[in-house]
Design an enzyme around this catalytic site. Structure first.
Site, PDB file in Angstrom:
ATOM      1  N   CYS A  80       0.830  -1.202   0.000  1.00  0.00           N
ATOM      2  CA  CYS A  80       0.000   0.000   0.000  1.00  0.00           C
ATOM      3  C   CYS A  80       0.870   1.260   0.000  1.00  0.00           C
ATOM      4  CB  CYS A  80      -0.858   0.028   1.246  1.00  0.00           C
ATOM      5  SG  CYS A  80      -1.827  -1.449   1.472  1.00  0.00           S
ATOM      6  N   ARG A  90       5.082   0.072  -6.271  1.00  0.00           N
ATOM      7  CA  ARG A  90       5.090  -0.715  -5.038  1.00  0.00           C
ATOM      8  C   ARG A  90       4.167  -1.923  -5.104  1.00  0.00           C
ATOM      9  NH1 ARG A  90       6.738   2.449  -0.397  1.00  0.00           N
ATOM     10  NH2 ARG A  90       5.381   1.183   0.875  1.00  0.00           N
ATOM     11  N   TRP A 114      -2.958  -2.678  -1.431  1.00  0.00           N
ATOM     12  CA  TRP A 114      -2.559  -4.045  -1.772  1.00  0.00           C
ATOM     13  C   TRP A 114      -3.315  -4.918  -0.777  1.00  0.00           C
ATOM     14  CZ3 TRP A 114       0.361  -8.047   0.592  1.00  0.00           C
ATOM     15  CH2 TRP A 114       0.892  -9.007  -0.289  1.00  0.00           C
ATOM     16  N   ASN A 133      -1.755   2.088   6.004  1.00  0.00           N
ATOM     17  CA  ASN A 133      -0.847   0.999   5.623  1.00  0.00           C
ATOM     18  C   ASN A 133      -0.572   0.199   6.886  1.00  0.00           C
ATOM     19  OD1 ASN A 133      -0.681   2.194   3.150  1.00  0.00           O
ATOM     20  ND2 ASN A 133       1.505   2.669   3.253  1.00  0.00           N
ATOM     21  N   GLY A 134      -0.538  -1.124   6.769  1.00  0.00           N
ATOM     22  CA  GLY A 134      -0.247  -1.957   7.923  1.00  0.00           C
ATOM     23  C   GLY A 134      -1.378  -2.922   8.174  1.00  0.00           C
ATOM     24  N   GLU A 170      18.541 -17.432  -6.911  1.00  0.00           N
ATOM     25  CA  GLU A 170      18.119 -16.103  -7.350  1.00  0.00           C
ATOM     26  C   GLU A 170      17.607 -16.148  -8.797  1.00  0.00           C
ATOM     27  OE1 GLU A 170      17.391 -13.485  -5.970  1.00  0.00           O
ATOM     28  OE2 GLU A 170      17.616 -11.855  -7.387  1.00  0.00           O
ATOM     29  N   LYS A 226      13.866 -15.076  -9.855  1.00  0.00           N
ATOM     30  CA  LYS A 226      13.567 -14.044 -10.869  1.00  0.00           C
ATOM     31  C   LYS A 226      12.594 -14.602 -11.895  1.00  0.00           C
ATOM     32  CE  LYS A 226      14.633 -11.402  -9.147  1.00  0.00           C
ATOM     33  NZ  LYS A 226      15.274 -10.881  -7.984  1.00  0.00           N
ATOM     34  N   GLU A 268       8.947 -15.223 -10.351  1.00  0.00           N
ATOM     35  CA  GLU A 268       8.148 -14.085  -9.888  1.00  0.00           C
ATOM     36  C   GLU A 268       7.663 -13.186 -11.027  1.00  0.00           C
ATOM     37  OE1 GLU A 268      10.162 -11.401  -7.191  1.00  0.00           O
ATOM     38  OE2 GLU A 268      12.016 -11.579  -8.310  1.00  0.00           O
ATOM     39  N   HIS A 318      19.438 -36.272  -5.355  1.00  0.00           N
ATOM     40  CA  HIS A 318      18.695 -36.779  -4.194  1.00  0.00           C
ATOM     41  C   HIS A 318      17.197 -36.522  -4.344  1.00  0.00           C
ATOM     42  CE1 HIS A 318      22.423 -37.709  -2.155  1.00  0.00           C
ATOM     43  NE2 HIS A 318      22.871 -36.520  -2.561  1.00  0.00           N
ATOM     44  N   LYS A 357       6.505  -4.282  -3.800  1.00  0.00           N
ATOM     45  CA  LYS A 357       7.921  -3.946  -3.744  1.00  0.00           C
ATOM     46  C   LYS A 357       8.458  -3.972  -2.321  1.00  0.00           C
ATOM     47  CE  LYS A 357      11.880  -2.739  -5.280  1.00  0.00           C
ATOM     48  NZ  LYS A 357      12.677  -3.892  -5.756  1.00  0.00           N
TER      49      LYS A 357
HETATM   50  C1  F6R Z   1      12.571 -10.542  -5.252  1.00  0.00           C
HETATM   51  C2  F6R Z   1      12.343  -9.474  -4.302  1.00  0.00           C
HETATM   52  C3  F6R Z   1      11.989  -9.829  -2.914  1.00  0.00           C
HETATM   53  C4  F6R Z   1      12.764  -8.940  -1.926  1.00  0.00           C
HETATM   54  C5  F6R Z   1      12.290  -9.202  -0.498  1.00  0.00           C
HETATM   55  C6  F6R Z   1      13.091  -8.403   0.503  1.00  0.00           C
HETATM   56  O1  F6R Z   1      12.903 -10.043  -6.506  1.00  0.00           O
HETATM   57  O2  F6R Z   1      12.411  -8.321  -4.631  1.00  0.00           O
HETATM   58  O3  F6R Z   1      12.235 -11.184  -2.664  1.00  0.00           O
HETATM   59  O4  F6R Z   1      14.124  -9.203  -2.070  1.00  0.00           O
HETATM   60  O5  F6R Z   1      10.939  -8.875  -0.382  1.00  0.00           O
HETATM   61  O6  F6R Z   1      12.983  -7.036   0.261  1.00  0.00           O
HETATM   62  P1  F6R Z   1      14.007  -6.016   0.905  1.00  0.00           P
HETATM   63  O7  F6R Z   1      15.338  -6.287   0.295  1.00  0.00           O
HETATM   64  O8  F6R Z   1      13.467  -4.669   0.538  1.00  0.00           O
HETATM   65  O9  F6R Z   1      14.018  -6.274   2.372  1.00  0.00           O
END
Ligand code: F6R
Length: 610
Positions: A2, A29, A76, A102-103, A483, A487, A490, A506, A605
């Site tokens: 949010c 976000r 959100w 927010n929260g 990673e 990527k 997601e 395994h 985000k």
């Molecule tokens: C993946 C991604 C998330 C963040 C995670 C932590 O691409 O962006 O997995 O890495 O939500 O976010 P931060 O680094 O802001 O604590």
């Protein structure tokens, strides 16, 4: 997650366009509905809908609303479906008070039951609406008095902005566990959950702390605590430019942020390498040489991509310092009964500096008497402010929901930390100097890795229809496999898994057939011969191998269908280069599948709820 923006001015400007523009800046976000409330001559008027800020703009063009102050929100969904009805602002029974939140209100069910018994009618299914009814009922002549009284009953996290028809031009803001900041203009004031929302109008911001209540009018602002004692808060200048949150010709922020990495890696390194002494200048750490020498254990916490950077960091720090390192999901760590060995240094890694789980893990570590440092990108964020010291990434704003440039900068920052601590833990000068030189070469090498993009795009065309993918790596590149898989899943919604390459036999090897793409992260390092054996195992079962290898060192030509060759660097630093083709692969596959790359479904985000 949010987003909040609020504006109050003396009438020189209309609030609605300012709020809409701010909401536009917060779109990255992640959100599913949007709304605004304006203080008009007729009281508080709201407009809201499920969907994008563009839709809200069209709605207010059809049904204009004029006034010099107001609040707005992108939601959100957590409690209640993403519908127009549940969108914020939330209003009280008489539509005189409007609130954005927010929260999460943890005792919302109990509060709602009590409020309904007292005669309140609820408009929405949200937890947030309880707040506005509590304020409606709360004692006090001023809005701030009512907000303070209402919050006494609330358990949970909130960043809120509230307006009341009885006090035109006033916005009351409160913070507990969910970031909000104020923006100071000339005869006008702003509130926002993120500086991006207000940077079009001001660079002077005030970060609020938990427990703060701020009162904004067109003439002034002040901050008080729950006992109404005035609090002094520093005014900070935002140092980055709006250009950094614009696409500047790129199709997506993710593409732009991948492409920026030679610059962002340079920026993380800038002014920090001390070549003669083979160390790093990290004044913000607040660790003296004696403090460094005393560290006996390092514990890293983070989520998602930041957790992956932590896994890379374990290899780097253990190699350079000989100090044992553990890496934990922040969300798990915070609820464990912590057994903290003495002289533990906890490192919280977070791009946003606002991730709720990481923040709570930091607090848990501190309560268990650990010194805590933050590796954070967003300057002035909560994790940065609550740490004993830290290293800013200086990677600039990361807008794409999928983290890319933060990951490479996090690894660079961990390597700088390794040099700094290594000096006090017996790492030889020659090795430190060599690593410092290798770090300084990275920006140029990143540029060369980025030149793989046309090749990667062609690969993406070949694999765009895949339904699954495996990513395998070993040692310091196993986290890169994780990673790469994250990527892909997601942003393209293709199921992907990352595994240590040898672990595959395994269990996951059962998945391999001639339709399964298997991406090996196989730079030339000490485990390279072992990774080749793992490739043989995949090849023998018909898997389609894509290998990220080192230029001029080792040829997997007969095993891999495709090779993506990155330049050579110190093996410990190789993840900074091996991850680049994987970021590009995920990006191009997602684009070809028509996915909304910068706003993947269900993701946000900055994850400010646990
Ligand atoms: C993946 C991604 C998330 C963040 C995670 C932590 O691409 O962006 O997995 O890495 O939500 O976010 P931060 O680094 O802001 O604590």
């Amino acid at each position: 997650m949010c987003g909040i923006i609020g504006y109050t001015g003396g009438g020189q400007r209309e609030a609605t366009p300012i709020l809409l523009r701010g909401l536009g800046r917060l779109e990255y976000r992640g959100y599913d509905s949007a709304g605004l409330a304006i203080q008009t001559d007729r009281g508080v008027v709201t407009r809201k809908l499920a969907g994008r800020v563009g839709g809200l703009q069209a709605l207010v063009e059809r049904l204009p609303v004029h006034g010099a102050s107001g609040i707005a929100h992108t939601r959100w969904a957590t409690h209640g479906a993403p519908t127009a009805r549940n969108a914020h602002p939330q209003v009280d029974c008489h539509e005189r008070i409007a609130l954005v939140h927010n929260g999460i209100i943890e005792n919302a069910d109990a509060l709602r039951a009590a409020l309904e018994r007292a005669g309140h009618s609820f408009w929405t299914d949200t937890d947030s609406e309880t707040l506005v009814h509590l304020i409606e009922d709360a004692p006090g002549d001023t809005l701030e008095a009512r907000v303070i009284a209402a919050l006494e009953h609330v358990v949970g996290t909130y960043g809120i902005a509230v307006v009341w028809a009885e006090e035109p031009g006033k916005i009351v803001v409160a913070r507990q566990g969910s970031p909000v900041l104020l923006g100071l203009g000339d005869g006008e004031y702003f509130v926002a959950s993120d500086a991006a929302a207000i940077l079009d109008y001001t660079r002077s911001i005030v970060h609020l702390d938990d427990g703060d209540i701020a009162v904004l009018t067109p003439e002034s602002y002040h901050v008080v605590d729950r006992e109404s004692h005035v609090q002094l808060r520093a005014v900070d200048d935002v140092t980055w430019d709006l250009e950094e949150i614009e696409l500047n010709g790129y199709a997506h922020f993710m593409q732009k942020e991948i492409a920026e990495q030679s610059e962002t890696v340079r920026s993380t390194l800038r002014g920090r390498l001390v070549f003669d002494d083979g160390t790093a200048r990290l004044d913000g750490l607040n660790l003296t040489p004696a403090d460094c020498a005393a560290i006996r254990h390092i514990n890293i916490v983070g989520c998602g991509t930041s957790w992956h950077a932590g896994l890379v960091g374990r290899h780097i720090l253990e190699t350079l310092t000989q100090i044992p390192v553990t890496v934990e999901y922040a969300s798990e760590y915070r609820y464990r009964r912590l057994v903290m060995s003495p002289d533990t240094l906890t490192i919280a890694i977070s791009q946003s500096g606002e991730t709720a789980d990481t923040l709570e893990a930091l607090r848990a570590a501190r309560a268990a008497r650990s010194r805590v440092i933050g590796l954070v990108n967003v300057v002035g964020s909560t994790i940065a402010r609550e740490s004993d010291g830290g290293i800013y990434l200086h990677a600039g704003p990361e807008i794409g929901v999928a983290s890319t440039k933060a990951f490479t900068s996090q690894i660079v920052a961990l390597a700088l930390l390794g040099l700094y601590l290594g000096r006090e833990h017996g790492l030889a000068l020659a090795m430190r100097q060599d690593l410092a030189c290798r770090l300084a070469q990275l920006p140029g090498l990143v540029t060369r890795a980025l030149a793989l993009e046309p090749e990667v795009r062609m690969l993406a065309e070949e694999f765009v229809q895949s339904r699954n993918a495996l990513y395998l790596g070993r040692g310091v590149n196993f986290p890169v496999a994780l990673e790469g898989a994250l990527k892909l899943k997601e942003i393209s919604y293709i199921h992907a898994e990352g595994y240590p390459a040898a672990e595959m036999k395994h269990g996951p090897i059962a998945l391999i057939d001639n339709e399964m793409p298997v991406v090996f992260v196989a730079p030339h390092d000490e485990v390279y011969p072992k990774v080749l054996s793992n490739m043989q195992e995949v090849k023998a079962r018909g898997g389609r191998i894509i290998a990220v290898t080192t230029e001029g060192r080792g040829d997997v030509g007969t095993l891999a269908e495709h090779q993506l060759r990155i330049p050579e660097t110190a093996p410990l630093l190789s993840p900074i280069l091996t991850v680049i083709p994987l970021q590009l692969l995920a990006y191009h596959i997602a684009v070809l599948r028509g996915c909304d790359v910068d706003r993947p479904r269900n993701l946000a985000k900055s994850v400010t709820v646990e």
